[in-house]
Design a protein around this motif. Sequence first.
Motif, short mmCIF file in Angstrom:
data_model
loop_
_atom_site.label_atom_id
_atom_site.label_comp_id
_atom_site.label_asym_id
_atom_site.label_seq_id
_atom_site.Cartn_x
_atom_site.Cartn_y
_atom_site.Cartn_z
N VAL A 42 -13.84 7.15 -21.67
CA VAL A 42 -13.62 8.29 -22.57
C VAL A 42 -12.48 7.98 -23.53
O VAL A 42 -12.57 8.24 -24.73
CB VAL A 42 -13.34 9.58 -21.77
CG1 VAL A 42 -12.82 10.69 -22.66
CG2 VAL A 42 -14.58 10.03 -21.03
N GLY A 43 -11.40 7.39 -23.01
CA GLY A 43 -10.27 7.03 -23.87
C GLY A 43 -10.66 6.02 -24.93
O GLY A 43 -10.25 6.14 -26.09
N GLU A 44 -11.47 5.03 -24.56
CA GLU A 44 -11.90 4.04 -25.54
C GLU A 44 -12.81 4.66 -26.59
O GLU A 44 -12.75 4.31 -27.76
CB GLU A 44 -12.62 2.89 -24.84
CG GLU A 44 -11.69 2.00 -24.05
CD GLU A 44 -12.41 0.98 -23.19
OE1 GLU A 44 -13.67 0.97 -23.19
OE2 GLU A 44 -11.72 0.21 -22.50
N ALA A 45 -13.65 5.60 -26.18
CA ALA A 45 -14.54 6.27 -27.13
C ALA A 45 -13.76 7.15 -28.10
O ALA A 45 -14.15 7.29 -29.26
CB ALA A 45 -15.58 7.10 -26.39
N ARG A 46 -12.66 7.73 -27.65
CA ARG A 46 -11.87 8.62 -28.49
C ARG A 46 -10.83 7.89 -29.33
O ARG A 46 -10.23 8.49 -30.22
CB ARG A 46 -11.15 9.66 -27.63
CG ARG A 46 -12.08 10.66 -27.02
CD ARG A 46 -11.32 11.69 -26.23
NE ARG A 46 -12.22 12.66 -25.65
CZ ARG A 46 -11.86 13.57 -24.79
NH1 ARG A 46 -10.60 13.64 -24.38
NH2 ARG A 46 -12.73 14.42 -24.31
#
Length: 111
Positions: A42-46
Amino acid sequence: MSDTGSSRLVLLRFLERVQERDLSRTRRWIADEERRQTERRVGEARRPLAPAWLIERGPDRNNIVALHTGQCWDPGKRTKPVTMAQAIGALRQQVPACTKCRPDPALGIVN
């Protein structure tokens, strides 16, 4: 001394409790790792996209030191993202191109 069935059963029940506790702990570790992996994805996507071009300024913030690509491995500490038009304009105003990432050919400007 002979081993009675009840003492053997007591030992087996003890072993069962130990193994259930170990399995429970292992399942917690698995759940924690799955949570961490989900948070990482999720962090990488955001994460915002890296800028395509960077301007490096000098210590006085008025002096432009170099133009870099966004993937440069040595951009310096005082950089700010710029658009492609701003990057081309900077090169046309004789701002030096980084000698490591070579943004001038990537922008179609050959000296």
